[in-house]
Design an enzyme around this catalytic site. Structure first.
Site, mmCIF file in Angstrom:
data_model
loop_
_atom_site.group_PDB
_atom_site.id
_atom_site.type_symbol
_atom_site.label_atom_id
_atom_site.label_comp_id
_atom_site.label_asym_id
_atom_site.label_seq_id
_atom_site.Cartn_x
_atom_site.Cartn_y
_atom_site.Cartn_z
ATOM 1 N N MET A 159 -15.599 24.740 3.251
ATOM 2 C CA MET A 159 -14.850 23.507 3.560
ATOM 3 C C MET A 159 -14.137 23.532 4.915
ATOM 4 O O MET A 159 -13.366 22.627 5.231
ATOM 5 C CB MET A 159 -13.831 23.148 2.451
ATOM 6 C CG MET A 159 -14.457 22.933 1.089
ATOM 7 S SD MET A 159 -15.789 21.707 1.139
ATOM 8 C CE MET A 159 -14.853 20.205 1.036
ATOM 9 N N GLU A 160 -14.402 24.572 5.729
ATOM 10 C CA GLU A 160 -13.898 24.500 7.107
ATOM 11 C C GLU A 160 -14.478 23.256 7.772
ATOM 12 O O GLU A 160 -15.633 22.906 7.531
ATOM 13 C CB GLU A 160 -14.384 25.721 7.903
ATOM 14 C CG GLU A 160 -13.460 26.894 7.853
ATOM 15 C CD GLU A 160 -13.948 28.017 8.760
ATOM 16 O OE1 GLU A 160 -14.712 27.758 9.708
ATOM 17 O OE2 GLU A 160 -13.566 29.169 8.493
ATOM 18 N N ASP B 184 16.115 -0.577 1.496
ATOM 19 C CA ASP B 184 17.079 0.523 1.598
ATOM 20 C C ASP B 184 17.793 0.433 2.940
ATOM 21 O O ASP B 184 17.392 -0.326 3.829
ATOM 22 C CB ASP B 184 16.412 1.902 1.393
ATOM 23 C CG ASP B 184 15.269 2.154 2.353
ATOM 24 O OD1 ASP B 184 15.299 1.605 3.472
ATOM 25 O OD2 ASP B 184 14.340 2.888 1.995
ATOM 26 N N LYS C 29 20.045 1.476 -2.060
ATOM 27 C CA LYS C 29 19.229 2.275 -2.985
ATOM 28 C C LYS C 29 19.708 3.715 -2.982
ATOM 29 O O LYS C 29 19.923 4.298 -1.938
ATOM 30 C CB LYS C 29 17.762 2.206 -2.506
ATOM 31 C CG LYS C 29 16.797 3.074 -3.258
ATOM 32 C CD LYS C 29 15.399 3.048 -2.625
ATOM 33 C CE LYS C 29 15.251 4.021 -1.456
ATOM 34 N NZ LYS C 29 13.874 4.174 -1.001
ATOM 35 N N ARG D 259 18.484 7.433 -4.214
ATOM 36 C CA ARG D 259 17.360 8.165 -4.786
ATOM 37 C C ARG D 259 17.900 9.444 -5.406
ATOM 38 O O ARG D 259 18.378 10.325 -4.700
ATOM 39 C CB ARG D 259 16.332 8.476 -3.685
ATOM 40 C CG ARG D 259 14.969 8.834 -4.225
ATOM 41 C CD ARG D 259 14.032 9.250 -3.092
ATOM 42 N NE ARG D 259 13.483 8.121 -2.352
ATOM 43 C CZ ARG D 259 12.369 7.491 -2.708
ATOM 44 N NH1 ARG D 259 11.708 7.857 -3.764
ATOM 45 N NH2 ARG D 259 11.908 6.504 -1.988
ATOM 46 N N ASP E 275 9.162 -3.171 4.585
ATOM 47 C CA ASP E 275 9.344 -1.719 4.625
ATOM 48 C C ASP E 275 8.199 -1.111 5.435
ATOM 49 O O ASP E 275 7.207 -1.781 5.726
ATOM 50 C CB ASP E 275 9.349 -1.153 3.199
ATOM 51 C CG ASP E 275 10.194 0.123 3.079
ATOM 52 O OD1 ASP E 275 10.593 0.673 4.123
ATOM 53 O OD2 ASP E 275 10.441 0.567 1.943
ATOM 54 N N ASP F 176 4.690 3.993 -1.242
ATOM 55 C CA ASP F 176 3.997 5.195 -1.733
ATOM 56 C C ASP F 176 3.852 5.074 -3.256
ATOM 57 O O ASP F 176 2.868 4.519 -3.757
ATOM 58 C CB ASP F 176 4.791 6.434 -1.310
ATOM 59 C CG ASP F 176 4.054 7.728 -1.635
ATOM 60 O OD1 ASP F 176 3.031 7.682 -2.330
ATOM 61 O OD2 ASP F 176 4.511 8.802 -1.196
ATOM 62 N N THR G 38 10.267 2.075 -5.068
ATOM 63 C CA THR G 38 11.289 1.384 -4.274
ATOM 64 C C THR G 38 11.098 -0.133 -4.364
ATOM 65 O O THR G 38 12.031 -0.889 -4.650
ATOM 66 C CB THR G 38 11.207 1.841 -2.801
ATOM 67 O OG1 THR G 38 11.389 3.254 -2.765
ATOM 68 C CG2 THR G 38 12.237 1.157 -1.925
#
Ligand code: R5P
Length: 310
Positions: free
Chosen positions: A35-36, A167, A190, A192, A216, A220, A224
């Site tokens: 996998m190089e 946030d 916010k 976390r 934002d 992910d 949020t």
């Protein structure tokens, strides 16, 4: 000018190539059996102004390594100037020490990219603007406003609009966009409690009976945004939309977003969309190819890039 595409986001690279009316240069990225990663540029680049398009999105480490070995191959092939075009710069959230004996990985990755041989960097909406300073080469950090503003004007004309930062860290971005479309600003305080889990505490600003647009840089896990959307609806918002530049959308994010009260989430193609994202009923995509393409053209012609950002 030569454009080289890594494997992270072929679709975006092709759209940039179409915008610039310049074909992608022939290159190949292969793997050894362990996998190089092995990169080979299949046409002459001696003396050329080369732009390597690669987001360091999932699988982040593979895509980063592809970018590094491609830049190395170009440097050893005597390219005159190499610009790393990184629509989504992974590792950006690790931009400071969060505790004793923790890394600043955003700086480490910036060092790797410049050590590999990049002479310039072109990127989009870095998680924190200061990350530009982690690169010891000229770095253009495009803002998303030229893509969002026409869309906001078209979609929300005549609405009582509030731009919402989910946030405190995103206030500067939300405030700038609010000023451009003459909207009010609201901020969600916010807290976390632990990584990957977010909790909405307070809404600063008036959202009752108004159309709320969350803005934002990254979505992910979706925690949020979903918590923010619920909090806004609980406070009497008329409807909630979200505009987020980089759709990381890991884990159960898509399911979380489709089940949320968010009427729409608009992301860009800085990260290639998965099938789940493509079929989600409330997720849409805007292309940043014209913005990146225009910036590439201007860099190649030594013209102002800031002029396209308004
Ligand atoms: C945080 O500072 C970022 O701007 C985003 O709000 C955050 O990365 C979103 O993460 P998630 O979708 O996992 O809540």
């Amino acid at each position: 000018m030569k454009l080289i595409a890594g494997n992270s986001n072929r679709h975006l690279a092709e759209a940039i190539s179409a915008y610039l009316n310049t074909p992608l240069a022939k290159s190949s990225i292969r793997r050894f059996s362990d996998m190089e990663i092995f990169a080979e540029i299949l046409e002459n680049v001696r003396g050329e102004d080369v732009f390597v398009i690669q987001s360091t999105s999932y699988p982040t480490n593979d895509n980063l390594m592809e970018l590094l070995v491609t830049i190395d191959a170009l440097r050893r092939g005597s390219a005159r100037r190499i610009t790393a075009v990184i629509p989504y710069f992974g590792y950006a959230r690790q931009d400071r020490k969060t505790g004793p004996r923790t890394p600043i990985s955003a700086k480490l990755v910036a060092n790797l990219i410049t050590t590999a041989g990049a002479n310039r960097v072109l990127t989009l909406e870095l998680h924190a603007g200061q990350i530009q300073g982690f690169f010891d080469v000229p770095t253009d950090n495009l803002i998303i406003a030229p893509v969002y503003l026409p869309e906001f004007k078209r979609r929300f004309e005549g609405e009582d609009l509030v731009m919402v930062s989910p946030d405190v860290g995103g206030v500067v971005r939300a405030r700038a966009l609010a000023a451009k479309v003459n909207a009010d600003l609201a901020i969600i305080d916010k807290r976390r409690e632990k990584a990957g889990v977010s909790e909405v505490m307070n809404i600063i600003g008036d959202v009752k009976d108004r159309v709320c647009v969350l803005v934002d840089d990254i979505v992910d896990s979706g925690g949020t945004l979903c918590n923010a959307a619920q909090a806004l609806m609980d406070q009497g918002a008329k409807e909630v939309h979200a505009y987020v530049v980089h759709g990381v959308l890991s884990g159960g994010a898509v399911a979380r977003i489709t089940a949320s009260p968010m009427k729409s989430l608009v992301i860009t193609d800085s990260i290639a969309a998965t099938e789940a994202v493509r079929v989600a009923h409330n997720i849409e995509q805007l292309s940043v190819a014209p913005l990146l393409g225009e910036a590439i053209r201007r860099i190649a012609e030594d013209r102002s890039v800031s002029a396209i950002l308004g």
